[in-house]
Design a protein around this motif. Sequence first.
Motif, PDB file in Angstrom:
ATOM      1  N   UNK A   1      18.486 -16.886   4.489  1.00 34.25           N
ATOM      2  CA  UNK A   1      19.414 -16.158   5.353  1.00 34.25           C
ATOM      3  C   UNK A   1      20.829 -16.156   4.760  1.00 34.25           C
ATOM      4  N   UNK A   2      21.234 -17.258   4.162  1.00 36.17           N
ATOM      5  CA  UNK A   2      22.541 -17.304   3.490  1.00 36.17           C
ATOM      6  C   UNK A   2      22.605 -16.291   2.350  1.00 36.17           C
ATOM      7  N   UNK A   3      21.551 -16.239   1.544  1.00 41.06           N
ATOM      8  CA  UNK A   3      21.521 -15.328   0.400  1.00 41.06           C
ATOM      9  C   UNK A   3      21.467 -13.866   0.841  1.00 41.06           C
ATOM     10  N   UNK A   4      20.752 -13.596   1.921  1.00 43.14           N
ATOM     11  CA  UNK A   4      20.685 -12.232   2.458  1.00 43.14           C
ATOM     12  C   UNK A   4      22.095 -11.756   2.789  1.00 43.14           C
ATOM     13  N   UNK A   5      22.846 -12.612   3.460  1.00 42.69           N
ATOM     14  CA  UNK A   5      24.217 -12.257   3.829  1.00 42.69           C
ATOM     15  C   UNK A   5      25.106 -12.146   2.593  1.00 42.69           C
ATOM     16  N   UNK A   6      24.962 -13.091   1.694  1.00 39.58           N
ATOM     17  CA  UNK A   6      25.788 -13.101   0.472  1.00 39.58           C
ATOM     18  C   UNK A   6      25.582 -11.826  -0.347  1.00 39.58           C
ATOM     19  N   UNK A   7      24.338 -11.391  -0.479  1.00 39.48           N
ATOM     20  CA  UNK A   7      24.022 -10.211  -1.292  1.00 39.48           C
ATOM     21  C   UNK A   7      24.072  -8.906  -0.505  1.00 39.48           C
ATOM     22  N   UNK A   8      24.232  -8.978   0.818  1.00 34.91           N
ATOM     23  CA  UNK A   8      24.290  -7.770   1.640  1.00 34.91           C
ATOM     24  C   UNK A   8      22.978  -7.007   1.678  1.00 34.91           C
TER      25      UNK A   8
ATOM     26  N   UNK B   1       0.802  -1.231   0.000  1.00 38.89           N
ATOM     27  CA  UNK B   1       0.000   0.000   0.000  1.00 38.89           C
ATOM     28  C   UNK B   1       0.833   1.278   0.000  1.00 38.89           C
ATOM     29  N   UNK B   2       2.124   1.169   0.320  1.00 37.59           N
ATOM     30  CA  UNK B   2       3.006   2.343   0.247  1.00 37.59           C
ATOM     31  C   UNK B   2       3.901   2.281  -0.986  1.00 37.59           C
ATOM     32  N   UNK B   3       3.614   1.326  -1.872  1.00 40.23           N
ATOM     33  CA  UNK B   3       4.318   1.271  -3.143  1.00 40.23           C
ATOM     34  C   UNK B   3       5.445   0.263  -3.237  1.00 40.23           C
ATOM     35  N   UNK B   4       5.603  -0.585  -2.221  1.00 34.81           N
ATOM     36  CA  UNK B   4       6.655  -1.607  -2.260  1.00 34.81           C
ATOM     37  C   UNK B   4       6.238  -2.751  -3.174  1.00 34.81           C
ATOM     38  N   UNK B   5       7.218  -3.434  -3.702  1.00 33.63           N
ATOM     39  CA  UNK B   5       7.009  -4.616  -4.529  1.00 33.63           C
ATOM     40  C   UNK B   5       7.391  -5.826  -3.684  1.00 33.63           C
ATOM     41  N   UNK B   6       6.478  -6.772  -3.540  1.00 33.40           N
ATOM     42  CA  UNK B   6       6.708  -7.939  -2.696  1.00 33.40           C
ATOM     43  C   UNK B   6       7.084  -9.123  -3.576  1.00 33.40           C
ATOM     44  N   UNK B   7       8.243  -9.699  -3.305  1.00 29.40           N
ATOM     45  CA  UNK B   7       8.710 -10.882  -4.016  1.00 29.40           C
ATOM     46  C   UNK B   7       8.763 -12.055  -3.043  1.00 29.40           C
ATOM     47  N   UNK B   8       8.939 -13.255  -3.584  1.00 24.24           N
ATOM     48  CA  UNK B   8       8.980 -14.435  -2.728  1.00 24.24           C
ATOM     49  C   UNK B   8      10.366 -15.051  -2.640  1.00 24.24           C
ATOM     50  N   UNK B   9      11.277 -14.646  -3.508  1.00 23.20           N
ATOM     51  CA  UNK B   9      12.613 -15.237  -3.467  1.00 23.20           C
ATOM     52  C   UNK B   9      13.682 -14.158  -3.394  1.00 23.20           C
ATOM     53  N   UNK B  10      14.797 -14.523  -2.801  1.00 17.27           N
ATOM     54  CA  UNK B  10      15.926 -13.615  -2.615  1.00 17.27           C
ATOM     55  C   UNK B  10      16.731 -13.527  -3.908  1.00 17.27           C
ATOM     56  N   UNK B  11      17.044 -12.303  -4.299  1.00 13.64           N
ATOM     57  CA  UNK B  11      17.929 -12.069  -5.440  1.00 13.64           C
ATOM     58  C   UNK B  11      18.731 -10.805  -5.164  1.00 13.64           C
TER      59      UNK B  11
END
Length: 81
Positions: free
Chosen positions: A57-64, A30-40
């Motif tokens: 969690x691994x991908x979050x850390x890997x991609x910063x 509702x504030x204009x964010x785009x919701x995805x289901x996978x980390x990239x």
Amino acid sequence: EHPYYLKKFVITGSFNYFPDRNELAELLYNVGADIDTSISKNIHYVVVGENPGWRKMELIEEYGINVLSEDDIINFFQLEK
């Protein structure tokens, strides 16, 4: 213009304030964010609840990628606990 406008979000884990994660997704949408289901590499923020997927969690850390907690969202939107 909202700070989350056109930002890509992923929601992972379970939440107390938002037991139905769709409510959290709708709040962000509702504030204009785009919701995805996978980390990239294109994801700006991940809202992490309890028991998130280990691979995410691994991908979050890997991609910063920036991590937000449920409390961060509650405080940001000034929601009543």
